[in-house]
Enzyme design. Structure first.
Site, mmCIF file in Angstrom:
data_model
loop_
_atom_site.group_PDB
_atom_site.id
_atom_site.type_symbol
_atom_site.label_atom_id
_atom_site.label_comp_id
_atom_site.label_asym_id
_atom_site.label_seq_id
_atom_site.Cartn_x
_atom_site.Cartn_y
_atom_site.Cartn_z
ATOM 1 C CG ASP A 185 -1.946 -0.362 1.213
ATOM 2 O OD1 ASP A 185 -2.405 -0.947 0.408
ATOM 3 O OD2 ASP A 185 -2.647 -0.527 2.411
ATOM 4 C CE LYS B 228 -8.359 4.209 0.224
ATOM 5 N NZ LYS B 228 -9.844 4.396 0.900
ATOM 6 C CG MET C 55 -11.207 5.621 5.064
ATOM 7 S SD MET C 55 -11.467 4.118 4.030
ATOM 8 C CE MET C 55 -11.916 3.183 5.283
HETATM 9 N N1 SAH Z 1 -6.246 -1.174 7.231
HETATM 10 C C1 SAH Z 1 -6.051 0.288 7.884
HETATM 11 C C2 SAH Z 1 -6.991 0.953 7.519
HETATM 12 C C3 SAH Z 1 -7.096 1.210 5.992
HETATM 13 S S1 SAH Z 1 -8.203 2.458 5.509
HETATM 14 C C4 SAH Z 1 -5.869 0.034 9.478
HETATM 15 O O1 SAH Z 1 -6.077 -1.089 9.998
HETATM 16 O O2 SAH Z 1 -5.363 0.999 9.982
HETATM 17 C C5 SAH Z 1 -7.427 3.986 5.316
HETATM 18 C C6 SAH Z 1 -7.760 4.899 6.462
HETATM 19 O O3 SAH Z 1 -7.169 4.397 7.594
HETATM 20 C C7 SAH Z 1 -7.476 6.148 6.326
HETATM 21 O O4 SAH Z 1 -8.202 7.003 5.530
HETATM 22 C C8 SAH Z 1 -7.383 6.766 7.827
HETATM 23 O O5 SAH Z 1 -8.693 7.025 8.108
HETATM 24 C C9 SAH Z 1 -6.780 5.658 8.269
HETATM 25 N N2 SAH Z 1 -5.260 5.582 8.677
HETATM 26 C C10 SAH Z 1 -4.415 4.615 7.874
HETATM 27 N N3 SAH Z 1 -3.234 4.899 8.601
HETATM 28 C C11 SAH Z 1 -3.403 6.136 9.420
HETATM 29 C C12 SAH Z 1 -2.338 6.936 10.102
HETATM 30 N N4 SAH Z 1 -1.094 6.771 10.213
HETATM 31 N N5 SAH Z 1 -3.044 7.792 10.838
HETATM 32 C C13 SAH Z 1 -4.333 8.249 10.884
HETATM 33 N N6 SAH Z 1 -5.151 7.542 10.101
HETATM 34 C C14 SAH Z 1 -4.627 6.329 9.521
#
Ligand code: SAH
Length: 528
Positions: free
Chosen positions: A38, A60, A176
């Site tokens: 990713d 994405k 998100m």
């Molecule tokens: N699988 C991931 C989520 C993927 S969806 C997980 O478990 O964290 C993508 C969303 O995850 C982003 O839009 C945001 O809302 C969140 N996200 C991912 N990394 C982040 C980070 N370092 N800080 C804050 N939000 C994060």
């Protein structure tokens, strides 16, 4: 013909900080033929794949789907069918808004074996690094992870019951959802959540530039707009957010997010970078020196073969130890060649390098400088007539040799290596220096100081333009002679000490740090 079957690992890479990747994830990465990652995965983590493994970044970016899901799935399955070990590396936990279901099903449908490796999800990362526990016995008996972004591919799926979430008493974490904050805070209030419910929006949680905006259900959307917070961010909603005022810890780290130049030789940079990262700084590596063996071959050989014949062998750097043992190894010799010769190390790092070779230093001076070494040696016994060998850098300070000679020792200096300028510099470090994207420079040797000043002049930069932290007095002297802005020096001349001095330099004298957690409005007692 029977072909080798591939294998797929669906792996969580955590929210950003490479230190939060699981050991299992690192293990399977080290075995990968292909890595499909990713955009949210830290580049350092990608570096854990074996050299030669194919590394593809897909997925994405913010709200944009750069690669449609079926393309990603196809890339995984196609490689596994060719017999490759594929690691699909996803930000956070693959099972939380990570499309684990879709990707895993496609793998199983293609008859390929898989393993799923969990990761630290963004909610946990944000919770820990912003100082906000997600549950609390007094005010948050549950936590819900919710997406603020509904699928827009026409597919069906249950709607989120904001009404029910509004009524529930637990913490909500919205993924998100930065752009939907207006709508969803409104719905939660309408469903009964008090308007003064605290909210924290955490952007790029666990990364050095993590940003936290706090407010309440009634004003967070506006505050987030004002501060221009973009994806990726999570919103934590609930009374637990109040704990941040007391528990935020990252903001109290003086070096957090500071970009610090590491100028040591490439093979030695990692240790300092690691210490800096642990202090929450961002190390930028720009090796300014390279070490190269030197010295007259047969002269060096003769001295090393007769190490046992000296009364003292004195090491003034860990490098001198390393180069000595490299040459001993080439000669088919080892630590036994020292015989009864006594050994002195200038400081703890040099003593450690010796210990790794099976030698315990007889003398380590209380202060890790040449002058102190001479004192320590002469109090360990009369130096008159003693034979002393100093294997060291070609160009080094003469204080040790001179000091020992003045006390009657017969000193032999053996140049083992020299500091040379590297043939090229890494582009990232160079451009950070050029564009002024640095907060400080670390110098761990006089040669690094001279090399840094020379490079600045070549680039047309003012050598005194950046604060320099030096490891000890000899480096300070060299740096000052070059006109560098020496701003700090540790009291203990070690790398750990260097990082400590840097921390002290960036700690404001009144003890407060910029960006410290701002207090939330007092709780409205009408809504306990
Ligand atoms: N699988 C991931 C989520 C993927 S969806 C997980 O478990 O964290 C993508 C969303 O995850 C982003 O839009 C945001 O809302 C969140 N996200 C991912 N990394 C982040 C980070 N370092 N800080 C804050 N939000 C994060």
């Amino acid at each position: 013909m029977l072909s080798r079957r591939g294998f797929v690992y669906l792996v969580g890479a955590g929210p950003g900080d490479p230190g939060l990747v699981t050991l299992r994830a690192r293990e399977v990465l080290a075995r990968a033929d292909a890595v499909i990652a990713d955009h949210l995965v830290h580049p350092e983590v990608l570096g854990w794949a074996p050299r030669g493994a194919e590394v593809v970044v897909m997925g994405k970016v913010g709200n944009l789907h750069r690669h449609p899901q079926h393309e990603i799935t196809r890339a995984i399955v196609e490689r596994a069918l060719r017999g490759l070990v594929v690691v699909r590396l996803k930000g956070g936990d693959p099972g939380i808004f990570g499309r684990l279901g879709e990707e895993a099903e496609a793998v199983v449908d293609a008859g390929i074996d898989l393993e799923i490796v969990p990761g630290v999800t963004a909610a946990s990362g944000a919770s820990a690094y912003a100082g906000i526990p997600l549950t609390h016995r007094d005010c948050a008996p549950s936590v819900s992870l919710v997406t603020g972004h509904r699928r827009n591919d026409g597919g069906s799926g249950p709607e989120i019951d904001w009404e029910a979430l509004g009524k529930a008493s637990g913490t909500l974490v919205v993924y998100m959802g930065t752009r939907q904050l207006d709508g969803l805070t409104h719905r939660l209030r309408r469903a009964g959540r008090p308007a003064d419910t605290p909210v924290a929006v955490v952007r790029r949680a666990t990364w050095p530039d993590q940003q936290v905006v706090t407010g309440t259900l009634s004003d967070i959307a506006e505050r987030v707009r004002q501060q221009g917070v973009e994806a990726p961010a999570v919103a934590i909603i609930g009374e637990v957010v109040r704990l941040r005022e007391k528990l935020s810890w990252l903001e109290r780290r003086a070096l957090r997010g500071k970009r610090v130049l590491v100028t040591r030789a490439a093979h030695q940079a990692a240790e300092l970078s690691c210490l800096l990262r642990a202090a929450r700084a961002v190390p930028v590596e720009l090796p300014l020196i390279e070490l190269r063996p030197c010295g007259h071959r047969s002269g060096v050989e003769a001295a090393l073969r007769a190490l046992f014949a000296y009364d003292w062998v004195v090491f003034t750097s860990g490098n001198a130890v390393d180069f000595t043992f490299r040459r001993l190894e080439e000669l088919g010799l080892d630590a036994r060649t020292f015989g009864a010769a006594r050994v002195c190390a200038v400081g703890p790092a040099t003593a450690d390098a010796l210990r790794r070779q099976g030698i315990r230093a007889d003398v380590v001076p209380p202060e890790y400088v040449g002058e102190s070494l001479v004192e320590a040696l002469s109090s360990a016994g009369d130096l008159k007539g003693a034979s002393v060998l100093i294997p060291r850098a070609k160009e080094a300070r003469e204080v040790v040799a001179q000091g020992l000679e003045e006390r009657g020792a017969r000193v032999e200096v053996l140049p083992m290596y020299e500091n040379v300028r590297p043939a090229s510099f890494p582009e990232e470090g160079l451009s950070a220096l050029r564009t002024g994207a640095l907060d400080a420079v670390t110098l761990a040797s006089g040669s690094a100081a001279r090399s840094f000043a020379a490079l600045c002049r070549e680039l047309g930069l003012d050598p005194a333009g950046l604060p320099c932290v030096v490891i000890g007095p000899a480096t300070r002297k060299a740096a000052l002679a070059e006109g560098l802005a020496v701003t700090a020096m540790p009291s203990e001349y070690t790398l750990q000490g260097l990082v400590g001095a840097l921390e002290a330099f960036f700690t404001p004298s009144d003890g407060t740090l910029p960006g410290e957690a701002a207090p939330l409005p007092p709780r409205d007692t009408a809504h306990p």
